[in-house]
Design an enzyme around this catalytic site. Structure first.
Site, PDB file in Angstrom:
ATOM      1  NE  ARG A  98      -1.309   2.611   2.825  1.00 44.43           N
ATOM      2  CZ  ARG A  98      -0.882   3.770   3.316  1.00 44.43           C
ATOM      3  NH1 ARG A  98      -0.839   4.848   2.530  1.00 44.43           N
ATOM      4  NH2 ARG A  98      -0.456   3.851   4.565  1.00 44.43           N
ATOM      5  CG  ASP A  99       3.338   4.357   2.908  1.00 41.81           C
ATOM      6  OD1 ASP A  99       2.768   5.346   2.405  1.00 41.81           O
ATOM      7  OD2 ASP A  99       4.359   4.455   3.604  1.00 41.81           O
ATOM      8  CB  CYS A 129      10.652  10.687   0.232  1.00 42.08           C
ATOM      9  SG  CYS A 129      10.113  12.098   1.208  1.00 42.08           S
ATOM     10  CG  HIS A 131       5.376   4.693   8.723  1.00 37.82           C
ATOM     11  ND1 HIS A 131       4.467   3.846   8.124  1.00 37.82           N
ATOM     12  CD2 HIS A 131       5.977   5.353   7.703  1.00 37.82           C
ATOM     13  CE1 HIS A 131       4.516   4.001   6.803  1.00 37.82           C
ATOM     14  NE2 HIS A 131       5.436   4.920   6.532  1.00 37.82           N
ATOM     15  CG  ASN A 135       7.657   3.343   3.337  1.00 38.75           C
ATOM     16  OD1 ASN A 135       7.228   4.012   4.262  1.00 38.75           O
ATOM     17  ND2 ASN A 135       6.981   3.173   2.213  1.00 38.75           N
ATOM     18  CG  HIS A 166       9.378   7.814   4.916  1.00 35.31           C
ATOM     19  ND1 HIS A 166       8.849   8.247   3.716  1.00 35.31           N
ATOM     20  CD2 HIS A 166       8.413   7.034   5.474  1.00 35.31           C
ATOM     21  CE1 HIS A 166       7.626   7.754   3.558  1.00 35.31           C
ATOM     22  NE2 HIS A 166       7.334   7.019   4.613  1.00 35.31           N
TER      23      HIS A 166
END
Length: 300
Positions: A13-14, A238, A205, A247, A207
């Site tokens: 998803r992300d 990003c 979470h 991520n 990055h």
């Protein structure tokens, strides 16, 4: 037995929603099936949003319906509004997610509303989920810096996180969205949040835009956080830093946790096969340091 750390795999998803190359339904399904073989306990399947706005996430509800449901593996869908929730409910989804931010500017730019209005939008989602015994996970973006307004007050992060929890989210994932944080600043955020919430309901979470994600995760571990989001093969750039990684890769997170003696439940061979397969599909170099070293050792 070593202490368990839960990894929430957000690549499908992300990760994929920020990849330039959209995958078709069969390719996305193949990725998730690969991930289900790794021992990962939580996988984010997709997002029930308009394909017009996020074409990479088209037919996420259909994708969920096609996946095998296995004991011990939680599959979830992001549902930012009641329409998305109803689509998830129709395919039997047992966990959904909602999102907001600790930054007013980011919330307005990202979902065209204020923080308060974002809560109003998903209040119906959380109420409906509770009525159907469906778990809700909450996301908070921009916990350290915002690309539009700069540094974010840790107390603001704690306030938004507590509000999500009080509304009914069982777990709150705090997103270091643009990857500018360093461990000292992450420590301040966790201190503020841990004054309001138990560590068991918080997740990190991170990055990796400036290569700080692993250091920030280590800091989080030191403060008792035991749930982290990551993305296989570092999927997802990003969007606020041209050419930057997004991520933290699941491979690098696995390496840190396993070498520190934590249990993850992950089968390394299956993880690396999933990593290899999606990198091949996207025809991209894997940004994971661990994956690079692993495959080099395989060749030597």
């Amino acid at each position: 037995m070593n202490e368990f750390v839960k990894i929430v795999e957000v690549g499908p998803r992300d990760g994929l929603q920020n990849e330039k190359t959209p995958l078709n339904l069969e390719q996305r399904k193949a990725l998730i099936l690969d991930l289900m073989r790794t021992g990962l306990k939580s996988i984010e399947v997709g997002s029930c949003v308009s394909a017009k706005w996020v074409p990479q996430m088209a037919q996420s509800d259909e994708l969920y319906a096609q996946l095998p449901k296995m004991d011990g593996i939680g599959l979830s869908l992001l549902t930012p509004n009641i329409k998305g929730f109803e689509a998830a409910l129709a395919v039997g989804c047992k966990e959904v997610a909602v999102f907001t931010a600790a930054s007013e500017s980011f919330t307005r730019k990202n979902i065209n509303c204020s923080i308060d209005e974002s809560f109003e939008k998903f209040a119906d989602v959380i109420a409906a989920a509770q009525a159907h015994d469906i778990k809700v996970r909450g996301y908070v973006s921009c916990i350290v810096d915002c690309p539009y307004e700069g540094a974010i007050d840790p107390q603001q992060v704690a306030k938004v996180s507590k509000r999500l929890y009080d509304m009914g989210c069982y777990e709150i994932s705090l997103g270091e969205t643009i990857g500018t944080a360093t461990p000292d600043r992450v420590k301040n955020v966790w201190n503020a949040c841990l004054a309001e919430l138990d560590s068991k309901v918080l997740a990190g979470h991170f990055h990796n835009t400036f290569g700080m994600a692993i250091a920030n995760i280590y800091q989080s571990l030191e403060q008792g956080i035991r749930v982290f989001d990551s993305s296989i093969s570092g999927l997802g750039g990003c969007p606020y830093a041209k050419g930057a990684s997004g991520n933290i890769s699941t491979e690098d997170l696995y390496y840190l946790l396993s070498k520190m003696g934590f249990e993850t439940g992950i089968d390394l061979d299956a993880l690396m096969q999933a990593s290899h397969n999606i990198s091949q599909v996207l025809n991209r170099q894997n940004p994971s340091n661990f994956a690079t070293a692993y495959w080099q050792n395989q060749r030597d």
